[in-house]
Structure formats: structure tokens, C-alpha cells
Design an enzyme around this catalytic site. Structure first.
Site, PDB file in Angstrom:
ATOM      1  CG  ASP A  90      -4.665   0.245  -1.136  1.00 36.72           C
ATOM      2  OD1 ASP A  90      -4.805  -0.501  -0.143  1.00 36.72           O
ATOM      3  OD2 ASP A  90      -3.557   0.532  -1.619  1.00 36.72           O
ATOM      4  CE  LYS A 104       0.328  -3.412   4.108  1.00 36.61           C
ATOM      5  NZ  LYS A 104       1.796  -3.486   4.119  1.00 36.61           N
TER       6      LYS A 104
HETATM    7  N1  7TS Z   1      -1.586  -0.492  -0.408  1.00 35.11           N
HETATM    8  C1  7TS Z   1      -1.083   0.158   0.652  1.00 35.11           C
HETATM    9  C2  7TS Z   1      -1.686   1.449   1.083  1.00 35.11           C
HETATM   10  C3  7TS Z   1      -0.008  -0.396   1.361  1.00 35.11           C
HETATM   11  O1  7TS Z   1       0.476   0.248   2.422  1.00 35.11           O
HETATM   12  C4  7TS Z   1       0.552  -1.624   0.919  1.00 35.11           C
HETATM   13  C5  7TS Z   1       1.777  -2.206   1.578  1.00 35.11           C
HETATM   14  C6  7TS Z   1      -0.038  -2.272  -0.154  1.00 35.11           C
HETATM   15  C7  7TS Z   1      -1.091  -1.668  -0.802  1.00 35.11           C
HETATM   16  C8  7TS Z   1       0.424  -3.600  -0.640  1.00 35.11           C
HETATM   17  O2  7TS Z   1       0.079  -4.592   0.272  1.00 35.11           O
HETATM   18  P1  7TS Z   1       0.571  -6.110   0.076  1.00 35.11           P
HETATM   19  O3  7TS Z   1       0.172  -6.774   1.334  1.00 35.11           O
HETATM   20  O4  7TS Z   1      -0.089  -6.642  -1.118  1.00 35.11           O
HETATM   21  O5  7TS Z   1       2.068  -6.020  -0.102  1.00 35.11           O
HETATM   22  N2  7TS Z   1       2.564  -1.257   2.247  1.00 35.11           N
HETATM   23  C9  7TS Z   1       3.785  -1.426   2.770  1.00 35.11           C
HETATM   24  C10 7TS Z   1       4.444  -0.418   3.502  1.00 35.11           C
HETATM   25  O6  7TS Z   1       3.984   0.696   3.719  1.00 35.11           O
HETATM   26  N3  7TS Z   1       5.644  -0.900   3.899  1.00 35.11           N
HETATM   27  O7  7TS Z   1       5.776  -2.149   3.464  1.00 35.11           O
HETATM   28  C11 7TS Z   1       4.637  -2.502   2.749  1.00 35.11           C
END
Ligand code: 7TS
Length: 410
Positions: free
Chosen positions: A204, A230
Site C-alpha cells: 500500500d 495524495k
Molecule cells: N492506505 C493508506 C496508507 C492511506 O493513508 C489511505 C488514506 C488509504 C490507504 C486510502 O486511500 P484512498 O485514497 O483510497 O482513500 N489515508 C487517509 C488519511 O491518513 N487521512 O485521510 C485519508
């Protein structure tokens, strides 16, 4: 445009229009980059240009606009390939987020293969999106999810990992950089150990994408996921990298248009990679924005960016730990971009609220990592997470804000 030799935080900040925001008489101090990062002008311009000049659906039309949109979409995939160091562009799939990429692997790779009593190893510091999809597939197949312990500093217990790996281990899921603690995990060595035990590894990379150069071939990762928003790119997109041979052998995840070769009521046959996994109309404008963003990021001196962000983390840790009653959560030797902390007298939500009144955006809560909070004995933390545009002055503003919390709550 900033060139590879000229990383300067002052220049970078000018590329992000939102950073000029003022909240009353205070400048915005954006320290919630782990939740989502802000977008540079180059991304906004690329998307604006696309909508104005090239918008059409892809892979469908013989007409001019569709061909332009398809070309830009395909070029962005090639940029993603370079960003990840993948062998083939078709190993890089567009998803709607990091979360969807992990679910895709759980359902399309793992579900048909897992047998009762097979084991899935996940570190205790995983985000819920790298836990729950595996619990769902474990329920569907009779497989067992086992946590890999971590130590009090928030590092994976590598000896325990070695002991947990065995011939029943089929999948290992590891976060590259922890979103709650900032720990950088030694994934290259851990992937090699998993392979020696015959397991397949999903990394991940949601938090690694913005902070570290990634080379999936050097890591020998089987699957690697990104969360594009991100990495300074638009929301609504993720990337799933998978080794060609693994993806070829997997059934589609979603069915629909653009993922088939033939369809009849007797049955359908499927397209090759990457289309087999990209049913329906994708986020074409977003993908174009992603391509422009990654090109921009790769043109920067990534080592300088890493050095700058490491300095911010070190400075924040020093200033915050000087404040009596503040305790840092997560003291791994290898850390990036994230500082989590708690205070004796104030709940993380109170810290977040007082800081907000100072124009400072942080996140408070369990950060979708309830197991790591439980392991470290805290219900929640306050988390400042840095991006390449943050400054030492902003770290000082954070420390002043935390002092203010202390004054209010004692
Ligand atoms: N894995 C990690 C390590 C993350 O930090 C996040 C989102 C996800 C998976 C999921 O990502 P998405 O784009 O599919 O939602 N993390 C966070 C956070 O730390 N604060 O808000 C979202």
C-alpha cells in the site's frame, strides 16, 4: 517551472494557488497532506486545457476529439509507468482510489486462490483499507488474517514477521509509509522474505507516492497501490500496479463497457490488459491531470524534496517534544512526513479545533488505523502531515498553536 536543480520551497509555494488562502487575519497552514494534498497550477492548467480542447470519451470514437482524449489518456499511463518504474504501461491500472486497488486484488487475485486455513499477513499499522478487504475475502474463502506485531516505537517486529511466514502464507499486505505514524517500512527485504515463503505481496503505497521515489521492479513488489490525490493530483483516482503474469491470470473485477472482446447472451470474452480491469468510462480529465502532475513531480529533485520534508519532521518533533505534556506517538528510526502526538490535558479533537482557529489544518482521530491505536494505547492522535510546500515557519506556527492548546487546557 522548477527544474531538477533548483528546489526551493518559496518557488514551489507559488505554484499552489490555495496556499495563498487567508483565514481571517491568519495565513492558512495546511498540515493535512496525508489526508489529501493540494494541487499545483500545472495540474489545474492541464485539466482546464483538457476540458476546453479535448474532452471526449476514449477508445470509442473515430472522431478527432476522441482520438485526442485517447492519446492523452494513454500518454498519462506511460507517465505512471515511469513514475513506478514498471516494465509495462499495461501493468498500471487506473482505479478510483487506492482502496479500490486493494479490493480488486483481494477479489480478483486472492478470492479464487485462497483455501480454508491459508494465511494473509498484514502489519498492525495498516490502514483499514488494507485490512477490511482481506477480512472480507477471508470470510468468503475460510482463509485467516494474521497481524504482524509492531514494537512500541511503531516499527514492524521483523523477527515476529519471520516466524509468522510459513507455507500457508499466501498473501502479505504491507503499508510502505504508515499514515498514522510516518514509519517507513523495510519493504524490499520483507518482500524478498515473503517470496522465499511462496507468498505474494501487496504494498500500500498511498503515503509513499508523494514522498519517496518508487521502483516496483527493484522492490520486486507483486502489487503496489497509489492514492493519486495524495500525490498532488486530482481526487477520484488511484493506480494499481500488478506484475503482468499475475494480472493476466486474474478474472475481471468489474464488468461493463470497454473491458470486453465479445459479448453475447451465451457468454462474453474479455479484453487484454489494461482494459480488462477498467470497465466503463474512466476519469479521463483526472487521468490527464495525473499525468501532468507526475511529470511535474518527477522533474523536481526528489532527493532535495525528501531532505526538505525530513528536516520539517525533525524540526516539528524537536519543537513539540519541548512542550511539557506533549508525547510523540511513533518514533521509528525511518520516518517520513508525519508527526503524530497526544497531550496529557487535551483530546486530539480539541487540539485540532484550537489549531483550526489559528488557521492550522491537521487531522485528529484514529486515522483509519484503529488496530495501531489500540496497540500503542491511545484512542486517537493529533497528526501533522507535511508536503513539499510546507516551511519551517509553518512548523513554528504549529508549535505556537500547541502551546496555546496547553494554555487553554492546562
Ligand atoms: N492506505 C493508506 C496508507 C492511506 O493513508 C489511505 C488514506 C488509504 C490507504 C486510502 O486511500 P484512498 O485514497 O483510497 O482513500 N489515508 C487517509 C488519511 O491518513 N487521512 O485521510 C485519508
Amino acid at each position: 517551472m522548477v527544474t531538477a536543480t533548483s528546489f526551493s520551497v518559496e518557488a514551489i509555494r507559488k505554484e499552489f494557488p490555495i496556499l495563498a488562502t487567508r483565514l481571517g487575519d491568519k495565513p492558512l497552514v495546511y498540515l493535512d497532506n496525508a489526508a489529501t494534498a493540494q494541487k499545483p497550477q500545472v495540474t489545474l492548467d492541464a485539466m482546464d486545457e483538457f476540458w476546453r480542447t479535448s474532452n471526449a470519451n476514449i477508445h470509442r470514437g473515430v472522431h478527432h476529439l476522441s482520438q485526442m482524449a485517447t492519446a492523452q489518456f494513454d500518454t498519462a499511463r506511460e507517465t505512471v509507468r515511469r513514475f513506478l518504474g514498471a516494465r509495462h504501461a499495461h501493468e498500471c491500472l487506473f482505479t478510483k482510489g487506492c482502496t479500490e486497488g486493494i479490493n480488486l486484488v483481494a477479489q480478483s487475485y486472492a478470492r479464487p486462490r485462497l483455501k480454508p486455513a491459508d494465511e494473509i499477513l498484514l502489519s498492525t499499522m495498516e490502514h483499514h483499507s488494507n485490512i477490511v478487504p482481506w477480512q472480507l475475502v477471508a470470510e468468503q474463502t475460510g482463509a485467516i488474517v494474521r497481524p504482524i506485531p509492531i514494537n512500541d516505537d511503531g516499527e514492524i517486529d521483523l523477527a515476529a514477521y519471520g516466524r509468522l511466514l510459513n507455507e500457508r502464507t499466501k498473501i502479505v499486505g504491507l503499508v510502505h509509509i504508515s499514515n498514522s505514524l510516518g514509519t517507513i517500512n523495510p519493504i524490499k527485504a520483507m518482500i524478498a522474505q515473503a517470496h522465499a515463503a511462496g507468498a505474494v505481496v501487496l504494498i500500500d503505497g498511498a503515503q509513499a507516492g508523494p514522498h519517496l521515489p518508487i521502483d516496483v521492479q527493484d522492490l520486486d513488489a507483486d502489487f503496489y497501490t497509489l492514492s493519486c490525490h495524495k500525490i498532488y493530483a486530482p481526487t477520484g483516482m488511484g493506480v494499481l500496479y500488478g506484475k503482468e503474469a499475475l494480472l493476466e491470470a486474474m478474472p475481471p473485477y468489474h464488468g461493463g463497457g470497454d473491458m470486453i472482446r465479445t459479448v453475447s447472451f451465451e457468454g462474453s470474452t474479455f479484453a487484454g490488459l489494461p482494459n480488462k480491469f477498467e470497465a466503463g468510462t474512466p476519469n479521463v480529465g483526472g487521468v490527464v491531470g495525473l499525468g501532468a502532475t507526475l511529470k511535474w513531480l518527477m522533474a523536481l529533485d526528489r532527493e532535495e524534496v525528501e531532505r526538505h520534508e525530513a528536516e520539517l519532521v525533525g524540526y516539528a518533533e524537536t519543537l513539540l517534544s519541548d512542550i511539557p505534556g506533549v508525547r510523540l506517538i511513533g518514533k521509528a528510526r525511518q520516518k517520513a512526513a508525519i508527526v503524530s502526538f497526544v497531550m496529557d490535558t487535551a483530546h486530539p479533537h480539541d487540539i485540532g479545533t484550537v489549531l483550526d482557529a489559528e488557521g492550522i489544518a491537521i487531522r485528529a482521530g484514529h486515522h483509519c488505523c484503529m488496530p495501531v491505536m489500540e496497540r500503542l494505547g491511545v484512542p486517537a492522535t493529533a497528526r501533522a502531515s507535511f508536503g513539499l510546500y510546507n516551511t519551517r515557519e509553518e512548523v513554528e506556527a504549529l508549535a505556537r498553536g500547541v502551546q496555546k492548546v496547553k494554555e487553554i487546557f492546562g
